[in-house]
Design a protein around this motif. Structure first.
Motif, PDB file in Angstrom:
ATOM      1  N   ALA A 143      -3.870  -0.025  12.592  1.00  0.00           N
ATOM      2  CA  ALA A 143      -4.614  -1.261  12.284  1.00  0.00           C
ATOM      3  C   ALA A 143      -4.566  -1.552  10.797  1.00  0.00           C
ATOM      4  N   TYR A 144      -4.636  -0.516   9.941  1.00  0.00           N
ATOM      5  CA  TYR A 144      -4.610  -0.729   8.491  1.00  0.00           C
ATOM      6  C   TYR A 144      -3.259  -1.236   8.063  1.00  0.00           C
ATOM      7  N   ILE A 145      -2.190  -0.678   8.633  1.00  0.00           N
ATOM      8  CA  ILE A 145      -0.841  -1.103   8.282  1.00  0.00           C
ATOM      9  C   ILE A 145      -0.636  -2.566   8.654  1.00  0.00           C
ATOM     10  N   VAL A 146      -1.042  -2.947   9.818  1.00  0.00           N
ATOM     11  CA  VAL A 146      -0.892  -4.347  10.244  1.00  0.00           C
ATOM     12  C   VAL A 146      -1.669  -5.268   9.306  1.00  0.00           C
ATOM     13  N   TYR A 147      -2.810  -4.859   8.885  1.00  0.00           N
ATOM     14  CA  TYR A 147      -3.645  -5.666   8.005  1.00  0.00           C
ATOM     15  C   TYR A 147      -2.955  -5.883   6.665  1.00  0.00           C
ATOM     16  N   LYS A 148      -2.360  -4.825   6.102  1.00  0.00           N
ATOM     17  CA  LYS A 148      -1.717  -4.936   4.802  1.00  0.00           C
ATOM     18  C   LYS A 148      -0.504  -5.855   4.879  1.00  0.00           C
ATOM     19  N   LYS A 149       0.304  -5.720   5.923  1.00  0.00           N
ATOM     20  CA  LYS A 149       1.471  -6.592   6.068  1.00  0.00           C
ATOM     21  C   LYS A 149       1.045  -8.054   6.109  1.00  0.00           C
ATOM     22  N   ARG A 150       0.094  -8.368   6.846  1.00  0.00           N
ATOM     23  CA  ARG A 150      -0.349  -9.773   6.959  1.00  0.00           C
ATOM     24  C   ARG A 150      -0.908 -10.274   5.630  1.00  0.00           C
ATOM     25  N   ARG A 151      -1.529  -9.415   4.943  1.00  0.00           N
ATOM     26  CA  ARG A 151      -2.134  -9.844   3.671  1.00  0.00           C
ATOM     27  C   ARG A 151      -1.025 -10.103   2.652  1.00  0.00           C
ATOM     28  N   ASN A 152       0.009  -9.214   2.617  1.00  0.00           N
ATOM     29  CA  ASN A 152       1.095  -9.420   1.670  1.00  0.00           C
ATOM     30  C   ASN A 152       1.926 -10.654   2.040  1.00  0.00           C
TER      31      ASN A 152
END
Length: 456
Positions: free
Chosen positions: A440-449
């Motif tokens: 979930a954290y990885i998906v969040y970072k990708k979307r934010r970048n």
């Protein structure tokens, strides 16, 4: 002027004599309210020998000492009192005590009637609404606005006063009399003799005439009517008296008091024949048989004055005494029969009561047995000692408690051990949770970048 004691005594005795004579000749069945302390109505609904009536569902109120012909409220009411018996005297005096009360401008009228039988006992009406009548009417009303007046009217049945254009002009005599709201009773007297007719109001002569001669056999009546602004008319006393002591009316005298004397003689002769026949029948019955059931008929009532000779008096007395003896003998037989019947019923009842006594005795014995058994049980319970039994129960409870204390933890441990989760399951769950959080954290970072940048 000096009056001696002897003169005063003579005047007093004369007054008493005149009062006694007047009271002696009062016609009771044409009067009411003449006796002090005696109610004019025995049932507060009717007056003996008089008819009290009204119209439009209204009936005059009869009290102990007065009759309210018209009430204080509402208005337009009519009431009347009519004598049931006619007057058979030539010389008479009719006295009326009344009272009228009402509002300041109240209206109404009061009439005193002396009319023929065909007009008597009809619907109460005033002079101005009455049909053709034959006789005399005395009207008390507020004629000509003078506070009150008393007027007399005569009619032979040919004049329709209610249709007359000026009925007040038909009065043959009148006088003024303020009768409303006086606070005391007004007294009006009509005095009629062979020579004149006089109307007296409160002890003073109102009018008098020697040209009127009223016939006998007419009926007295008093009626009243009220207007829209009503006057309440109360009649306290109406007394008719006469100076003729030989022919005056007696109470309960029938309407046809002057019937044919020939008919009366025939009745007396028939009475004597009936008595003789009854006497012969009694002699035959007592001579041939002693049967008390054949009771002779009752002897009809006869006035004492109609039995003239001693033989008739003895026959009448003999017949009545024998009838009384037969009646008494019959009553004794009836009483004896009733006594025998009651005695027989008593014996039957006593025979029926005997089995009831037996059942009652058996019931009492059963109750006594139950009481004895109950007493025995109570004594047994009170005499025994329950300490050993209670100790045994206590020990059994303690043993049960100890067994539960030893076996319950083991049983609970076994249940928990058999159903507890394994360590591998816990590790698997923890690793799975960490993986899910990391993903979930990885998906969040990708979307934010990858999101567009915002510059101020």
């Amino acid at each position: 002027m000096y009056i001696t004691r002897q003169s005063l005594r003579t005047i007093a005795w004369s007054t008493l004599a005149l009062s006694a004579a007047r009271a002696q000749f009062v016609i009771d069945n044409l009067s009411f309210g003449q006796k002090e302390g005696v109610y004019i109505s025995p049932d507060l609904r009717s007056i003996p020998h008089f008819v009290v009536q009204g119209i439009n569902d209204y009936v005059p109120q009869v009290l102990s000492d007065r009759v309210i012909l018209t009430p204080p409220y509402p208005g337009n009411k009519r009431g009347s009192i009519w004598a049931q018996d006619p007057l058979h005297q030539r010389d008479w005096t009719a006295e009326l005590d009344f009272r009228a009360t009402g509002m300041e401008r109240g209206g109404g009228n009061l009439q005193i009637w002396y009319v023929r039988e065909s007009q008597a006992h009809e619907t109460p009406a005033s002079l101005y609404t009455a049909p053709k009548f034959d006789g005399l009417v005395l009207v008390i009303d507020q004629y000509e606005g003078r506070g009150g007046s008393v007027r007399g009217f005569l009619n032979d049945g040919s004049v329709d006063i209610k249709s007359h254009p000026h009925p007040d002009t038909l009065a043959f005599g009148k006088c003024d009399h303020a009768y409303r709201n006086r606070g005391h009773l007004s007294t009006i007297k009509l005095h009629h003799t062979a020579g004149f007719l006089e109307v007296i109001v409160d002890g003073e002569s109102c009018f008098k005439t020697d040209k009127i001669k009223l016939p006998e056999g007419y009926y007295f009546g008093v009626s009243a009517s009220s207007a829209e602004n009503p006057d309440s008319f109360e009649v306290h006393k109406f007394v008719v008296s006469t100076t003729d002591s030989h022919t005056r009316e007696e109470p309960n005298k029938q309407r046809y008091a002057n019937a044919d004397q020939h008919q009366e003689q025939q009745n007396i002769a028939a009475q004597k024949a009936h008595e003789q026949q009854t006497h012969r029948q009694q002699q035959q019955q007592y001579g041939s048989s002693t049967d008390q059931n054949n009771i002779p008929k009752l002897v009809e009532d006869v006035l004492a004055g109609n039995i003239k000779t001693q033989q008739d008096q003895f026959a009448d007395l003999h017949n009545r005494i024998q009838i009384i003896n037969n009646r008494v003998a019959n009553m004794l037989d009836i009483v004896e029969q009733m006594h025998q019947l009651n005695e027989q019923r008593f014996n039957d009842l006593m025979h029926r009561i005997v089995p009831i006594d037996d059942r009652s005795a058996a019931t009492i014995r059963n109750v006594e047995k139950v009481e004895r058994t109950t007493m025995e049980i109570l004594r047994d319970l009170e005499s025994k000692d329950f300490k050993d039994m209670l100790q045994q129960v206590h020990r059994a409870i303690e043993n049960s408690q100890e067994g539960l204390s030893r076996t319950l933890p083991l049983a609970m441990g076994a249940v928990v051990g058999s159903h507890k989760p394994s360590l591998l399951l816990f590790l698997f769950i923890a690793i799975a949770v960490q993986i899910m959080v990391t993903g979930a954290y990885i998906v969040y970072k990708k979307r934010r970048n990858g999101a567009p940048k915002k510059y101020l």
